[in-house]
Design an enzyme around this catalytic site. Sequence first.
Site, PDB file in Angstrom:
ATOM      1  N   SER A   1       7.374  -2.571   0.960  1.00 55.02           N
ATOM      2  CA  SER A   1       8.188  -3.637   2.009  1.00 55.02           C
ATOM      3  C   SER A   1       9.857  -3.800   1.426  1.00 55.02           C
ATOM      4  O   SER A   1      10.214  -2.975   1.384  1.00 55.02           O
ATOM      5  CB  SER A   1       7.220  -4.929   1.800  1.00 55.02           C
ATOM      6  OG  SER A   1       7.446  -5.739   3.077  1.00 55.02           O
TER       7      SER A   1
ATOM      8  N   ASP B   1       1.170  -0.184  10.976  1.00 51.99           N
ATOM      9  CA  ASP B   1       1.909  -1.302  10.221  1.00 51.99           C
ATOM     10  C   ASP B   1       2.425  -2.174  11.361  1.00 51.99           C
ATOM     11  O   ASP B   1       3.512  -1.906  12.259  1.00 51.99           O
ATOM     12  CB  ASP B   1       2.936  -0.663   9.481  1.00 51.99           C
ATOM     13  CG  ASP B   1       3.749  -1.744   8.452  1.00 51.99           C
ATOM     14  OD1 ASP B   1       3.797  -2.872   8.828  1.00 51.99           O
ATOM     15  OD2 ASP B   1       4.217  -1.171   7.463  1.00 51.99           O
TER      16      ASP B   1
ATOM     17  N   HIS C   1       0.245  -2.540   6.724  1.00 52.68           N
ATOM     18  CA  HIS C   1       1.358  -2.689   5.890  1.00 52.68           C
ATOM     19  C   HIS C   1       1.022  -2.616   4.467  1.00 52.68           C
ATOM     20  O   HIS C   1       1.867  -2.129   3.664  1.00 52.68           O
ATOM     21  CB  HIS C   1       2.032  -3.837   6.361  1.00 52.68           C
ATOM     22  CG  HIS C   1       3.391  -4.277   5.608  1.00 52.68           C
ATOM     23  ND1 HIS C   1       4.459  -3.430   5.893  1.00 52.68           N
ATOM     24  CD2 HIS C   1       3.789  -5.093   4.617  1.00 52.68           C
ATOM     25  CE1 HIS C   1       5.479  -3.722   5.071  1.00 52.68           C
ATOM     26  NE2 HIS C   1       5.056  -4.976   4.351  1.00 52.68           N
TER      27      HIS C   1
END
Lengths: 428, 430
Positions: free
Chosen positions: B242, B334, B369
């Site tokens: 991330s 995601d 994600h």
Amino acid sequence: MFHTGPPVVSVHPSRAMVDEAFKVQVENLPPGSPVTLHSLHQSEDKDYWEAFGHYVSDHRGTVSVADYLSCGGTYTGKEAMGLLWSMRPVPGSREGLRLRKLNVCIPQLVNISVYSGHVGGGFREQDSLASVLTERWYMAPGVRRIDIKEKGVRGTLFIPHGPGPFPGLLDMWGSGGGLLEYRAALLASHGYASMALEYFNPAEVNTAELELNYFETAFNIVRDHPQVMSDRVGLFGLSLGSVVSISLAAWSSVVKPRCCVCISGNHTHAPGGTIGGVFNEFFTNLHKVRMDENNYEIWRGMGLPIPDDISQKVDVGKINCPILLVNGDDDQNWPTVESAEDMAQMMRAAGNEHLLTRLEYPDAGHLIEPPYSPHFRATKFIKDGQKVILLWGGTTKPHSDAQEDSWKKILAFLQQNMYSSSGPRAKL
Amino acid sequence: MSMKPLCVKLSVQPSRGLVDEKFTVLVQNLLPGFQLTIHALHQCEDGHSWEAFAHYTADATGIVNVSEDPSLDGTYSGVEQMGLLWSLRPVPGSKSGLRMRKMNVQTPMVVTISVYQGHQTEGFLDQVLLASVVVERWYMAPGVRRVPITDGKLTATLFLPSGPGPFPGLLDLWGGGGKLVEYRAALLASHGIASMALDYLTPQITEETGKMVDSDYFETAYRVLEQHPQILGSRIAMLGLSFGTSVTFGMAVYSQVVKLSCAVCISGSHVQPIGGSVEQILAYFNKNVAKTRFDENNQVIWRNLLLPIPTDPSLKVEMGRLQCPLLLVVGEDDQNWPAHESAMDMKEMMERAGNSHLLTVLSYKNAGHLIEPPFMPFTRASTFKTVTNPPTKVMVLWGGELVAHSRAQEDAWRKTLVFLRENLYGGMQP
């Protein structure tokens, strides 16, 4: 500096039960390089134990202990677990050492290292190429340990995790005395509520006043525990502990074992009397003790010849539960194989031989322990206040094979007789 | 007479394993055709309980082997060796938006695996329990050492593998939630890589001064690794997830100090103002906050904040200048970052520049994600506290579908370990 990266040694599983096998592997070595795989353990007594094997990496620079041959060291050949069972005290250690875990709530830590070349000693003075720590556990997660001090009985009860109820075991060691928990903890990890029983203090066996009713009380403590199946409680013994088991199975009107596992035991003592008395009775033949070339004491002569007179022996014809005898034919401490043969004859004559299973291992000694334990050929013992070294016998490789094979068969025997829905069955 | 089948035997091997190791769940001594439920229960550090369960029918030999037999129904179905872990979810009645993360890595995750009579779906505590075992799942292998870092102004923990070393090193960066999250670094050290978990959004220094860190902070962390006597200074990698990828891309391409052997970027993007500090990059993302969308449950979708991928070259890290192997791991579902679109753009940039031989992309359909180490429970949405001032708490949609995401985690982790070993240990066979 490394051309490729540094070598890596790995052990899978890194945390295991002491009776579980592991895979030791080295990777990223140069191809075809001679290396030594080394194990090191520091005992609770602070002694160091080690084992090692000599290997040559393959074309990919890998050594797999489970698949490749050791060409030298404390073990040779294809031996996945050689780094454990061939351990012995490091050079310079005190004589007659024995390795026994006292605190079973924490694991045994073993360091596995890889050294360059075929090294025969002096491991502490050299740098290893890589090393990894592995944990060996006697207790599975969730097993509960309970101190027992009731009705005069001293012991430790290990209860498996889960709702229960579980079959139970009374676990008894030999004439070294004290309270040894490790086998009971391991048996509980296999689903048996097991009580390790202390029945005299170390080195005080010949004054132990206990009679059969101490063991009957202990057995009932296990039997009456709310998480134990009262009709499925067995006896498990080694050496003097087996003598007690055989006696209880034959003579006790109180104890009804579901089955018995007797390692390195015998039936050659007269009924009645105390533990101390039984032990001292063995010594009426003290002149038959021999010494080997290292001045280690060989006691097996004291048990021979097996008496013909039935009143000098436990009446095994009265046993009415399955009984498994595990013995080594190089037992130098007691003529356990001869005793087992005599027991078989007595049971044949009495018509209960179908209850008997005998396991006999060539070149195995007296101290048949859980698998992968080092082989104790001769260790210290306190006899009449004196420190002597007793010869237990056995040759390391066959003795280790016996420990591995017998444990599998013991677990199968217990499973059959204690867990099976059908009735108990003697034959494996 | 008890109707309970006598002495059902349940075993899980290994009973103590690393979190990324598989286990075998075996139930024996059943009557053929017997219906049972296998149940997993875990109480995590914050006190919440998570459970999974599956329905099985014993075969003719009276055995159920989770690795070989199909679950008929439950929190997973079919043959799923590790389903009892990855399908764990908060027990009924739990508050919403929970996420399971182990903060104390020195103790194991403890899971109780139980066997119940019949095909149960709820109210397990009231059912007939036949057998139960406790299993430990560890982030730290024996001998791995946890070393809190006290030098410099870093808030970090170093995990050293077992043994004398020296070992390759790795800088491990999590994302926008901040905090010092150690579990992945601990696990990587268990695989022979000296790994440093670094808190760069909420470190001590930021708490004290109110100022966010800049590239100096990451270069200091890199130097700690490089100069450590048990770490090979020439074999250091960076792994980011991330927002951690934003830092990783920037360091890998632009830093004069950080010289990486390789990089792994999970669920991230190269989109950022070039040369921007952490604060500036966050500000750039926040500029587009109006593009925030909400799903039917009012959960926050932030993927559009970085879309469309800019054409302006000053808004993307110049991937054509990357000089080390890069592994990109992205989930195509995601909902938090446009990771897949970014990966495609990076690939194009590198093909044009002629360095695409350095790039490997792992793109997973229906994965979200939070692509974490394998067998971790799947979280499609959870509460998220931003690191803004003042912080806000929202329910963020991460995306992904349970089975596909769990498979992606397993596959990605295996390939990540192979990638790291090849590049850090050089010449090693998988």
